[in-house]
Design an enzyme around this catalytic site. Structure first.
Site, PDB file in Angstrom:
ATOM      1  N   ASP A  70       0.822  -1.206   0.000  1.00 53.52           N
ATOM      2  CA  ASP A  70       0.000   0.000   0.000  1.00 53.52           C
ATOM      3  C   ASP A  70       0.862   1.265   0.000  1.00 53.52           C
ATOM      4  O   ASP A  70       0.470   2.287  -0.562  1.00 53.52           O
ATOM      5  CB  ASP A  70      -0.968  -0.014   1.187  1.00 53.52           C
ATOM      6  CG  ASP A  70      -2.153  -0.962   0.938  1.00 53.52           C
ATOM      7  OD1 ASP A  70      -2.321  -1.412  -0.206  1.00 53.52           O
ATOM      8  OD2 ASP A  70      -2.895  -1.238   1.886  1.00 53.52           O
ATOM      9  N   GLY A  71       2.052   1.193   0.629  1.00 57.30           N
ATOM     10  CA  GLY A  71       2.945   2.353   0.619  1.00 57.30           C
ATOM     11  C   GLY A  71       3.376   2.688  -0.800  1.00 57.30           C
ATOM     12  O   GLY A  71       3.427   3.856  -1.201  1.00 57.30           O
ATOM     13  N   ARG A 172      -8.285  21.047  21.303  1.00 53.27           N
ATOM     14  CA  ARG A 172      -6.895  20.780  21.641  1.00 53.27           C
ATOM     15  C   ARG A 172      -6.683  19.282  21.501  1.00 53.27           C
ATOM     16  O   ARG A 172      -7.450  18.482  22.035  1.00 53.27           O
ATOM     17  CB  ARG A 172      -6.590  21.255  23.055  1.00 53.27           C
ATOM     18  CG  ARG A 172      -6.599  22.800  23.113  1.00 53.27           C
ATOM     19  CD  ARG A 172      -6.047  23.320  24.419  1.00 53.27           C
ATOM     20  NE  ARG A 172      -6.866  22.871  25.521  1.00 53.27           N
ATOM     21  CZ  ARG A 172      -6.388  22.399  26.669  1.00 53.27           C
ATOM     22  NH1 ARG A 172      -5.085  22.346  26.872  1.00 53.27           N
ATOM     23  NH2 ARG A 172      -7.198  22.015  27.624  1.00 53.27           N
ATOM     24  N   ASP A 174      -3.637  16.100  19.735  1.00 53.78           N
ATOM     25  CA  ASP A 174      -2.341  15.850  19.105  1.00 53.78           C
ATOM     26  C   ASP A 174      -2.374  16.244  17.636  1.00 53.78           C
ATOM     27  O   ASP A 174      -1.319  16.433  17.025  1.00 53.78           O
ATOM     28  CB  ASP A 174      -1.984  14.355  19.198  1.00 53.78           C
ATOM     29  CG  ASP A 174      -1.378  13.997  20.541  1.00 53.78           C
ATOM     30  OD1 ASP A 174      -1.313  14.864  21.429  1.00 53.78           O
ATOM     31  OD2 ASP A 174      -0.977  12.830  20.706  1.00 53.78           O
ATOM     32  N   TYR A 187      -4.348   5.368   8.555  1.00 56.91           N
ATOM     33  CA  TYR A 187      -4.075   5.992   9.851  1.00 56.91           C
ATOM     34  C   TYR A 187      -5.349   6.419  10.572  1.00 56.91           C
ATOM     35  O   TYR A 187      -5.450   6.325  11.801  1.00 56.91           O
ATOM     36  CB  TYR A 187      -3.140   7.191   9.635  1.00 56.91           C
ATOM     37  CG  TYR A 187      -2.659   7.831  10.902  1.00 56.91           C
ATOM     38  CD1 TYR A 187      -2.051   7.073  11.911  1.00 56.91           C
ATOM     39  CD2 TYR A 187      -2.811   9.200  11.116  1.00 56.91           C
ATOM     40  CE1 TYR A 187      -1.612   7.664  13.085  1.00 56.91           C
ATOM     41  CE2 TYR A 187      -2.359   9.795  12.284  1.00 56.91           C
ATOM     42  CZ  TYR A 187      -1.762   9.027  13.265  1.00 56.91           C
ATOM     43  OH  TYR A 187      -1.331   9.620  14.427  1.00 56.91           O
ATOM     44  N   LEU A 189      -8.069   4.984  10.853  1.00 55.37           N
ATOM     45  CA  LEU A 189      -8.655   3.859  11.593  1.00 55.37           C
ATOM     46  C   LEU A 189      -7.941   3.687  12.939  1.00 55.37           C
ATOM     47  O   LEU A 189      -8.588   3.458  13.966  1.00 55.37           O
ATOM     48  CB  LEU A 189      -8.557   2.585  10.747  1.00 55.37           C
ATOM     49  CG  LEU A 189      -9.380   1.381  11.209  1.00 55.37           C
ATOM     50  CD1 LEU A 189     -10.873   1.684  11.226  1.00 55.37           C
ATOM     51  CD2 LEU A 189      -9.126   0.170  10.317  1.00 55.37           C
TER      52      LEU A 189
END
Lengths: 286, 286, 286, 286
Positions: A70-71, A172, A174, A187, A189
């Site tokens: 997939d990358g 607020r 990450d 990501y 998921l």
């Protein structure tokens, strides 16, 4: 049908050498011209398969084949972002969400596909722009997701999000993931987002470790304009990444504008392709 | 503009008596005829506001006003499910996702709305049918959600889910929620589902306490046909509920078929309506 | 070492017939007496393995062997709840969290265990009592979990929870799980709870689909007294289940009191037992 | 009772000027000596409250008062990490999990506390060490949490975690939080961890956005040694943070060892302190 095919791989290309050689031999035996990227070209030289053309993908190609996982598919999607060339993925091992032809069944699958027996699956991409002090300082594409996240700090960032010009929330966290349906199994998921059917005309906004526990993933219309403003002067830095590549380090008051890109990615699958069956296998359902 | 308005309340109607009286006085003073449901009719008699017509909502009405809360809105939606009458919600206290006119600002809001100053917001409903041994044994509507869940047992149920005839998954869980965008902020949210923008043309399938942790919520196209088959003979029973009302106790091999209903619910909001602002208030964001 | 061993199975005993026969032959060849439960006794008769003693487990036994799976282990734990007899689990197929001897390696494992080569793993149980109008109307044990949940209704229940006499919270939810560390990998995990190391002296309270999204699982000291009061007259019914068996239908104002039981369950494992390795296998980690 | 009290604030000290002045006036009027940190000393000079002693906290103090919020409490805990001085927190506004005396009730609360009317609440701290090529290259304390996370990259890190020398799991994630009960309501909660009762003798390991969805939070005995090994050469970098401060950038094969610190933090609360009531207020329960 396909007369000139781009071959795309990536950093870990050595692991797919055998598969690449098999693909090239098969294509040449069917009088298909191949246009390798730099990684594939090196492997071809090493394997004595002759010099590559000076062209690089997807110039003049009517199909692209990504060999890896997939990358590699994300890398291929980036190369094809502004073209209209369909993309086929051969997996180097485990099944992928995107690369769904197994390495051990390359020839039978390619034979069918060259024979016109395949399904096409159009996926939309994301476009993102960063506006700083009224100027666009960056523009980029993403197939899976655009992420605005804390960078090099151990503190939360403050993000204000607008959808079609209306304030959705200040939070607020990450960071926040803006994902296409294609990216919803990546990501997003892991961040707690839902799975979106690939053909759904929607975006999902997934907060990453939000301070407010009720800040849940939100699914919005795929034609929305999402605008994320990086907040508060006390924040050191945040970054923008597209499909996991760092696009830019952001500054306070930067506005990241995300919307559907007008060009799509055309995925090619074997005729018996079944996305739900890939979900079941990849997610160990039942 | 609106000449004949249905008034809808529910079991807890006594709590909204003052609001109801204010609404009726306001409407009558503007020469609007009111058609109360049984709960409102009783309150009117008690308040000496005269006998109600023998009609019951929404017969001949060009607007319905629900007074209560989101539960009352669901009841009203059920009454209006097959009609084309717009619906306005007056909240008895706290703000609701659906009933967004506060009790203490009834008159100013009604004045504006009678004056044509409002926004309309079409929401789709769900239709569900239960098929048993080849026959349709039940058909029902839902505004928020259709839920298939364990019933009267402390064991998981086994559910097979198909989307447009394709197997999505077999899962063991306490149940599964099939929710409209409207229902995504109700029970589906407690079950871990995402928030769907009200206008999104999508359904969300939310497993309830699934045995397999990767059985995550899935968002699919709003025009899909979802079919859930109740499994395994060892399972005692499961039930079907629509908007929290028990529709039917299910049997093994029952097929529950859910799809978008062809009729919509037309919600009326004050002109300054902002769904995101309701989300922020109700979910304590920021 | 072990001279008289109880054999415990369950409803699905037929599936474990071959394993049971192998266990009995092995034990008899080592001069160990077996005391079968009703399910094992029936299988023994069918297999011509002779009449069972009239005793039933765990009378006079110095070990109990459960053959089946984690469900059978729960049944065995219930039989042993007030005794001090160690328990060994043989799995009929897939690895279990509790039954960790695979059916295809019964003899080598039993040989080691009869030879004294095993590890013992003490787990605490839960005791729960229901108090109604000042009287204790029910008392029960649970190895995994005590659950207070909505029953036969499609509405939330309102539960007030006290820990050591102090109000923790009032919540509206589908129910609440009070789990031991042993139960933390069972239903509590599906409800969103954390995994507790088996030896941890703690309880975890896991709300089931709570209306308030910040009502998260809470881990408290294992010696706490938890009291859950079933609330509000508008609620029809709730039920109490212990390890998935229905213990009682609850009434409004019932007080369910949960605390650690004074007797423990003594699990016997093969010498190389590794709980983390079972977690990795069962939860498909890596 | 308390004769010499340390005063601790932080960067945002200006916001607490009035509270600080009130505290100092109250303490001096009760013949208590104050030992301000650099931030408080500057405010004292500006407010004409005299020069500070040359001592800095907590030298010779029998109590420390932190004025600010939970962030200031973390800073104070760091100063007191190796001392045995109790700590009291005055909040500048909103209630904190740790700083539970409201700014507008400073004097009545201090009067009671100086009068010996308070409760003490011992909390354990974490110690972490980084070992690189067999040498300890860093040692640090944390009150809330130790976090190993990706740093300056948009890729997952690979972490191997051992508990008491036994492999728990290898996982790919954004990072992992190792939190004390005190930290369980801070970042660990945003990461999906459970709430731990403050007095619980346990640690919780919370993966941050793990690739494998079944990688759930795990609660282990408080006396465990946790060892996290930073994996795979393809990973660029990871960092170690303690209570949100960057402790170190990690390298591949670094071993981070976390265990309970032998010194504790002694929190002082008003007599009517109730942690559950703080949870209810801070998390908007009910």
């Amino acid at each position: 049908m396909f007369k000139r095919i781009a071959l795309i791989s990536g950093n870990h290309a050595a692991e797919v050498r055998d598969t690449l050689v098999a693909v090239i031999r098969f294509l040449r035996s069917h009088n298909v011209e191949v246009v390798p990227d730099e990684f594939c070209a090196r492997l071809m030289r090493e394997a004595g398969l002759g010099a590559a053309t000076s062209a690089s993908p997807p110039a003049g190609c009517d199909l692209a084949i990504a060999i890896g996982g997939d990358g590699t598919m994300l890398r291929a999607a980036r190369l094809l972002a502004d073209y209209n060339v369909p993309l086929l993925g051969i997996n180097r091992g485990r099944l992928g969400f995107l690369a769904d032809i197994p390495a051990d069944a390359v020839e039978s699958n390619l034979a069918q596909i060259l024979d016109g027996q395949y399904v096409e699956d159009e996926r939309f991409q994301l476009n993102c722009q960063v506006e700083r002090a009224g100027r666009t300082v960056l523009e980029n594409s993403a197939f899976n997701d655009v992420i605005i996240q804390k960078w090099n700090i151990a503190k939360l960032v403050e993000l204000q999000t607008f959808v079609n010009g209306r304030l959705l929330h200040s939070q607020r966290a990450d960071g926040m993931i803006i994902s296409s349906p294609t990216g919803s199994t990546a990501y997003a998921l892991s961040g707690g987002g839902p799975i979106l059917e690939p053909s759904l005309d929607a975006l999902v906004l997934v907060p990453i470790c939000p301070h407010t526990l009720s800040n849940r993933p939100i699914v919005i219309d795929g034609n929305s304009t999402v605008e994320v403003v990086v907040g508060t002067p006390e924040i050191d830095r945040a970054s923008l990444t597209c499909d996991g590549d760092i696009a830019s380090v952001l500054q306070t008051n930067d506005r990241v504008i995300i919307r559907k890109k007008d060009k799509r990615i055309r995925l090619i699958h074997p005729r018996n392709h079944d996305h739900f069956s890939i979900l079941r296998a990849k997610l160990h359902w039942g």
